[in-house]
Write a protein that holds these residues in place. Sequence first.
Motif, PDB file in Angstrom:
ATOM      1  N   SER A  29      44.614  32.869  33.971  1.00 17.29           N
ATOM      2  CA  SER A  29      43.772  32.390  32.869  1.00 17.29           C
ATOM      3  C   SER A  29      44.612  31.748  31.773  1.00 17.29           C
ATOM      4  CB  SER A  29      42.955  33.552  32.284  1.00 17.29           C
ATOM      5  OG  SER A  29      42.037  34.046  33.237  1.00 17.29           O
ATOM      6  N   ARG A  50      44.139  27.995  30.421  1.00 20.60           N
ATOM      7  CA  ARG A  50      43.887  27.712  29.008  1.00 20.60           C
ATOM      8  C   ARG A  50      44.885  26.683  28.466  1.00 20.60           C
ATOM      9  NH1 ARG A  50      44.188  29.093  23.579  1.00 20.60           N
ATOM     10  NH2 ARG A  50      42.129  29.557  22.692  1.00 20.60           N
ATOM     11  N   LEU A  65      36.534  25.811  27.741  1.00 18.67           N
ATOM     12  CA  LEU A  65      37.482  26.669  27.039  1.00 18.67           C
ATOM     13  C   LEU A  65      36.801  27.944  26.537  1.00 18.67           C
ATOM     14  CD1 LEU A  65      40.349  27.021  25.927  1.00 18.67           C
ATOM     15  CD2 LEU A  65      39.624  25.797  23.878  1.00 18.67           C
ATOM     16  N   ASP A  74      37.700  31.742  27.618  1.00 16.66           N
ATOM     17  CA  ASP A  74      38.069  32.759  26.629  1.00 16.66           C
ATOM     18  C   ASP A  74      37.206  34.008  26.770  1.00 16.66           C
ATOM     19  OD1 ASP A  74      40.124  31.289  25.577  1.00 16.66           O
ATOM     20  OD2 ASP A  74      38.974  30.464  23.904  1.00 16.66           O
ATOM     21  N   THR A 109      38.441  35.890  29.774  1.00 17.95           N
ATOM     22  CA  THR A 109      39.723  36.531  29.456  1.00 17.95           C
ATOM     23  C   THR A 109      39.504  37.782  28.622  1.00 17.95           C
ATOM     24  OG1 THR A 109      40.865  34.389  29.524  1.00 17.95           O
ATOM     25  CG2 THR A 109      41.967  36.187  28.368  1.00 17.95           C
TER      26      THR A 109
END
Length: 582
Positions: free
Chosen positions: A531, A535, A560, A564, A567
Amino acid sequence: MTLGIDEGSRIGVVGRNGDGKSTLMSVLAGRLEPDDGRVTTRRGLTIGMLDQRDVLPEGSTVGSLIVGDRDEHEWAGDARIRDVISGLATDIPWEARVEDLSGGQRRRVALATLLVGDWDVLFLDEPTNHLDVEGVAWLAQHLKRRWSTNSGALVVVTHDRWFLDEVSTDTWEVHDGIVEPFEGGYAAYVLQRVERDRMASASESKRQNLMRKELAWLRRGAPARSTKPKFRIDAANELIANEPPVRDAVQLSQMATARLGKDVVDLVEVGVSFGDKRVLQGVEWRIAPGERTGVLGVNGAGKSTLLKVVTGVIAPTEGRVKQGKTVKFAILDQQLADLHEVAHERVNDVIGRQRTSYVTAGKEMTPGQLLERLGFTSAQLQTPIKDLSGGQKRRLQFLLILLNEPNVLILDEPTNDLDTDMLAAMEDLLDGWPGTLLVVSHDRYLLERVTDQQYAVLDGRFRHLPGGVDQYLQLRKQATDHQGGATDRPTAVQGAQSSVAASAAASGLSGAEKRNAEKELGSIDRKLAKSAGERESLLAQFATFDQSDFDGLAALQARLTTLDHKTAELEVRWLELSELLA
């Protein structure tokens, strides 16, 4: 002299030993006041520096140095800290005290302690010291994804040319009291230096020819590097149009056969055990005259044991070893033992007892000419060997070995204390050396430059690597993934997992539940690393995207945001598992 470090700068610093690279770093980092002029920094700028001293407070533990007094759930939930520990400190006991660490472990702890911090600018002085091939590759990737494209700044001094080319977008050469900037990494720097030297005075001709040869190898032998965006391929091709290959493999093989015969060393089903510990098994290696082989493997894999079997220092416990009758070994190692008995003699006295001439690449040279080629001045010929620097001793040892004319040369980590120019000079002499060459080194550039094939010691076995160093790194990664991080270079966070192992019984989990939880923990580590890479890629796209394409920008932002969220969920689950197991 006016220099500037901008946001997004990634600068590699090169130059001869003693020309002031470390001093320049200390001045820029604010650790040393300049005699003239001034150094200004932006208000609030945070600067981190790794120097060559590794000064760590005695009595401190590895864990306290790296994560400080932060609670475990705090540091274990930080992706950067997990990455740094996984890359540098997993094989170092978490509770070990500084005074009990080896020099290599202290160096890695010092680097890890720096990298877990949040810095605007990082100054790294020889950060690849004591790192193996995998460690260097990890550090390069960490630094490349540490900041977004146009943020942060990096200044690094290192003799590791592969690393320089991998992380640098600009190169500064320190020489003759000045700093000369070049655009691009090491490969682009070599091209521009050849162009510069071509226009310089005749006194620079030797340096020019050596760099031209280096450029020829970079273009022909390492195309992956030469395709860097700022490496001007057409200009490079024009400069090396009449440059022959770096080595005439056919001629060298014929000369090696004439000196050695057809038999060098054969290892047949060789195994070596020390008590109950089996270090090598089933090794089949028939070393040919003129062979140039690089040997890879993690520390402790058995590389040194293998070379001692080849030279006859260690007898195998299984299989057989056959040496050719004319084999004459020489070893360039890290100990400099050959120089101890002549430490109080002057350089020219020791050289004077050797051969009066040496032939390399069809040219006859005197020992004095060879010394000049390896960077010695006339004044240094009168210097007692004990007063030479580490790099000078290493070069003298190399020259004495060449003059002794062995036909099998073993290089064991030969790059210590040598700058990039001296490494190029050593490689140039080796290009014309007509013998069998075996190299053990963590210096990837050197391995690829002077050897024609690579092997690895993996799990006690000796494996050919048709794909070279890249294949070795892939095999090591596959082994790590397959074992869920339980290799000699684990990928999960050692500190957290050590506490997991110590207190699993208290958690109330059954054996199967514990194993499943640990397996999921390792899987999440790998997903978080992936990840982070995704990113970084998205952020890089933002930097180059057409700012008038609002729909495209919105789509990128949505990707994005989704990433996030995923993540964050993975990090929450990582903490849950850590607390459950602990």
